[in-house]
Design a protein around this motif. Structure first.
Motif, short mmCIF file in Angstrom:
data_model
loop_
_atom_site.label_atom_id
_atom_site.label_comp_id
_atom_site.label_asym_id
_atom_site.label_seq_id
_atom_site.Cartn_x
_atom_site.Cartn_y
_atom_site.Cartn_z
N TRP A 125 0.88 -1.18 0.00
CA TRP A 125 0.00 0.00 0.00
C TRP A 125 0.91 1.22 0.00
O TRP A 125 1.72 1.40 0.91
CB TRP A 125 -0.93 -0.05 1.21
N CYS A 126 0.81 2.01 -1.03
CA CYS A 126 1.86 2.97 -1.33
C CYS A 126 1.35 4.38 -1.64
O CYS A 126 0.25 4.56 -2.16
CB CYS A 126 2.65 2.50 -2.56
N SER A 127 2.24 5.33 -1.38
CA SER A 127 2.09 6.69 -1.87
C SER A 127 3.26 6.95 -2.80
O SER A 127 4.22 6.17 -2.85
CB SER A 127 2.11 7.68 -0.70
N LEU A 128 3.20 8.01 -3.56
CA LEU A 128 4.36 8.39 -4.36
C LEU A 128 5.49 8.80 -3.43
O LEU A 128 5.27 9.46 -2.42
CB LEU A 128 4.00 9.54 -5.30
N ALA A 129 6.71 8.40 -3.76
CA ALA A 129 7.86 8.76 -2.93
C ALA A 129 8.02 10.27 -2.83
O ALA A 129 8.57 10.79 -1.85
CB ALA A 129 9.12 8.12 -3.49
N SER A 130 7.51 10.95 -3.83
CA SER A 130 7.61 12.42 -3.83
C SER A 130 6.65 13.08 -2.86
O SER A 130 6.77 14.27 -2.56
CB SER A 130 7.34 12.95 -5.25
N ASN A 131 5.69 12.31 -2.33
CA ASN A 131 4.71 12.85 -1.37
C ASN A 131 5.31 12.76 0.04
O ASN A 131 5.17 11.74 0.72
CB ASN A 131 3.41 12.06 -1.46
N THR A 174 -12.71 6.65 -6.73
CA THR A 174 -12.71 5.44 -7.54
C THR A 174 -11.72 5.58 -8.69
O THR A 174 -11.74 6.57 -9.43
CB THR A 174 -14.11 5.15 -8.10
N VAL A 175 -10.86 4.58 -8.83
CA VAL A 175 -9.85 4.60 -9.87
C VAL A 175 -10.51 4.38 -11.23
O VAL A 175 -11.27 3.42 -11.41
CB VAL A 175 -8.79 3.52 -9.62
N GLY A 176 -10.21 5.27 -12.17
CA GLY A 176 -10.81 5.15 -13.49
C GLY A 176 -9.90 4.53 -14.51
O GLY A 176 -10.34 3.90 -15.47
N THR A 177 -8.59 4.69 -14.34
CA THR A 177 -7.64 4.12 -15.30
C THR A 177 -6.67 3.22 -14.55
O THR A 177 -6.89 2.03 -14.43
CB THR A 177 -6.88 5.24 -16.04
N SER A 178 -5.59 3.77 -14.03
CA SER A 178 -4.67 2.99 -13.22
C SER A 178 -4.37 3.75 -11.93
O SER A 178 -4.52 4.97 -11.86
CB SER A 178 -3.36 2.75 -13.98
N THR A 179 -3.97 3.01 -10.92
CA THR A 179 -3.66 3.64 -9.64
C THR A 179 -2.47 4.57 -9.78
O THR A 179 -2.43 5.65 -9.18
CB THR A 179 -3.38 2.57 -8.58
N LYS A 187 -5.20 13.15 -7.74
CA LYS A 187 -6.59 12.88 -7.34
C LYS A 187 -6.66 11.99 -6.11
O LYS A 187 -7.71 11.89 -5.47
CB LYS A 187 -7.34 12.22 -8.51
N ALA A 188 -5.56 11.31 -5.80
CA ALA A 188 -5.50 10.47 -4.61
C ALA A 188 -4.09 10.50 -4.05
O ALA A 188 -3.13 10.87 -4.74
CB ALA A 188 -5.91 9.04 -4.94
N ASP A 189 -3.97 10.09 -2.78
CA ASP A 189 -2.67 10.13 -2.11
C ASP A 189 -2.01 8.76 -1.98
O ASP A 189 -0.79 8.67 -1.85
CB ASP A 189 -2.85 10.72 -0.70
N PHE A 190 -2.81 7.69 -1.98
CA PHE A 190 -2.24 6.36 -1.81
C PHE A 190 -3.17 5.32 -2.44
O PHE A 190 -4.35 5.58 -2.69
CB PHE A 190 -1.99 6.03 -0.33
N GLY A 191 -2.61 4.13 -2.69
CA GLY A 191 -3.39 3.06 -3.31
C GLY A 191 -2.70 1.73 -3.12
O GLY A 191 -1.62 1.64 -2.53
N GLY A 192 -3.31 0.67 -3.65
CA GLY A 192 -2.79 -0.68 -3.48
C GLY A 192 -2.15 -1.23 -4.73
O GLY A 192 -2.60 -0.97 -5.85
N PHE A 193 -1.08 -2.00 -4.52
CA PHE A 193 -0.33 -2.60 -5.62
C PHE A 193 0.13 -3.99 -5.20
O PHE A 193 -0.06 -4.42 -4.08
CB PHE A 193 0.90 -1.76 -5.96
#
Length: 352
Positions: A125-131, A174-179, A187-193
Motif C-alpha cells: 500500500w503505497c504513496s508516491l515517494a515524492s509525497n 474510484t480509480v478510473g484508469t490505473s492507480t 486525485k488520490a494520495d495512496f493506493g494498493g499494488f
C-alpha cells in the motif's frame, strides 16, 4: 496484478448479479473434443496476463496439458469476473484466490480452490515517494485512497492506519484508469499494488513509491492466496479432468519457479497482445523467486512442502479479520457475519 484492488474489485462488481449467475446454465467446454482428440478446457485469466498466470502459459507451451489429453484455451476475464464465469460454467478453471472464493460463496456461489500458487502476501500500500507528507500508514489518515470500491480494501487500510496509531479515517476516489495515474494526477494520495508486479514496474520505470505491507501493520493471515479455482460441479462430475489440469498446471508453475528467465520468455511469447517487456517479466519472476512467494524451494525439493498446497490457516485468519470488519455481504449487498471456512472452499486432493 492490481492487488485485490483490481481483480477482487472485478469480482465484487460481478457479485451484484451473482444470483442470476448462480442460476444460469452456462456453457462448459469440458465435454467437447478438439479435432486431435484432446479434451477442450477453458482457463480464464483473473486480469491481464502476468506472472501470477505464468505457470498456465508454461504448461501450454511445454506441452504439459497435451501430455494429459487436454487442449487448454486461455481466455480473457469476463466482465463479471472469473469467479462468476467458473460458477456458471462459462469457464472450467480460472485464476483467483481464497479470499475471492470466500466472498463469492457468501453470495451463493459453489466454487473451490484446487491449487494455491502464492504462499504469502505480496500486497503493498503505497504513496508516491515524492509525497513527503506520508511517512507511514498513520499518515494515510485524512488522505484520499485510490480504490476500486471493495469493503475488503477499506478494512485493510483502516487496520493498518489504526495499528500505526492513526484513527483510520480517509477519503476515497474510484480509480478510473490505473492507480499510478490516479496518484500522479493528484486525485488520490495512496493506493494498493502488488510487490511482484507494480512494485517491479515502479522500480524499473517509475514513479518511485513509498510502500507498506499488511503483516507489518496488523493485518492477520494471508490476503493473497492466489491459485486455481473450479466449480464444485466440475469436481463432483469430472474429478479426473480436475486432476489432469491441476497436475499439468502444477508442473508448469514448478518449471517457472526453477527456470524463471525461460518462463518469462514463454509468457511474453504466449501472450503477445499484452505487450509485455521481457526485462520486466524477468525481474517480476526474480522478485517472486527471491522472495519465495510460491514456497520455500528447499522444502519443495525435499518434499516437506507440496507445491500448490492451500494455506487454509493463513486464509482463515484473514477471513476472520474481514468478518470483524463487516466486509462480507450477501448477493443483495447486506452485511453478513457468517465467516467463510477456508477448509470447505479449498482442496489439496488433486495435487498428488
Amino acid at each position: 496484478m492490481k492487488k485485490t484492488v483490481l481483480h477482487k474489485a472485478i469480482a465484487l462488481l460481478g457479485a451484484i448479479t451473482m444470483l442470476a449467475g448462480v442460476a444460469a446454465c452456462g456453457h462448459s467446454n469440458n465435454a467437447d473434443e478438439s479435432g486431435n482428440g484432446l479434451k477442450k478446457v477453458t482457463f480464464m485469466l483473473s486480469w491481464a496476463p502476468d506472472t501470477n498466470h505464468i505457470g498456465v502459459y508454461v504448461a501450454k507451451n511445454k506441452g504439459y496439458f497435451k501430455q494429459v489429453g487436454l487442449d487448454v484455451d486461455i481466455v480473457a476475464v469476463a466482465q463479471a469476473g472469473a469467479e462468476q464465469a467458473v460458477n456458471n460454467g462459462q469457464a472450467d478453471f480460472a485464476l483467483s484466490n481464497l479470499t475471492n472464493v470466500g466472498m463469492y460463496t457468501t453470495k451463493g456461489a459453489t466454487i473451490k480452490q484446487v491449487m494455491q500458487v502464492q504462499q504469502k502476501p505480496s500486497a503493498i500500500w503505497c504513496s508516491l515517494a515524492s509525497n513527503k507528507a506520508i511517512e507511514s500508514p498513520k499518515d494515510f489518515d485524512g488522505k484520499t485512497f485510490a480504490t476500486f470500491g471493495s469493503n475488503e480494501s477499506d478494512a485493510v487500510i483502516r487496520r493498518m492506519i489504526q495499528t500505526d496509531g492513526g484513527k483510520g479515517t480517509f477519503d476515497k476516489v474510484t480509480v478510473g484508469t490505473s492507480t499510478f495515474q490516479t496518484l500522479s494526477s493528484g486525485k488520490a494520495d495512496f493506493g494498493g499494488f502488488y510487490a511482484t508486479w507494480e512494485g517491479v514496474q515502479a522500480d524499473m520505470y517509475g514513479p518511485k513509491l513509498n510502500c507498506f505491507t499488511e503483516p507489518d501493520y496488523g493485518v492477520p493471515g494471508n490476503a493473497d492466496t492466489i491459485g486455481i479455482i473450479t466449480s464444485n460441479k466440475t469436481i463432483s462430475s469430472n474429478p479426473t479432468l480436475v486432476r489432469k489440469f491441476v497436475q499439468a498446471t502444477k508442473k508448469g508453475y514448478e518449471y517457472a519457479y526453477s527456470h524463471p528467465d525461460d518462463a518469462a520468455a514463454i509468457l511474453v511469447k504466449e501472450a503477445p497482445d499484452a505487450n509485455l517487456k521481457l526485462a520486466f517479466v524477468k525481474k517480476s519472476m526474480k522478485t517472486i523467486v527471491n522472495g519465495q512467494y510460491w514456497g520455500d524451494p528447499t522444502k519443495i525439493k525435499d518434499g516437506s512442502f507440496v507445491f500448490g498446497t492451500n494455506d487454509t490457516k493463513g486464509a482463515q485468519q484473514y477471513f476472520d479479520f474481514l468478518a470483524k470488519e463487516d466486509a462480507y455481504t450477501d448477493s443483495h449487498g447486506k452485511t453478513v457475519h457468517t465467516v467463510p471456512v477456508a477448509k470447505n472452499i479449498s482442496t489439496d486432493e488433486f495435487l498428488k
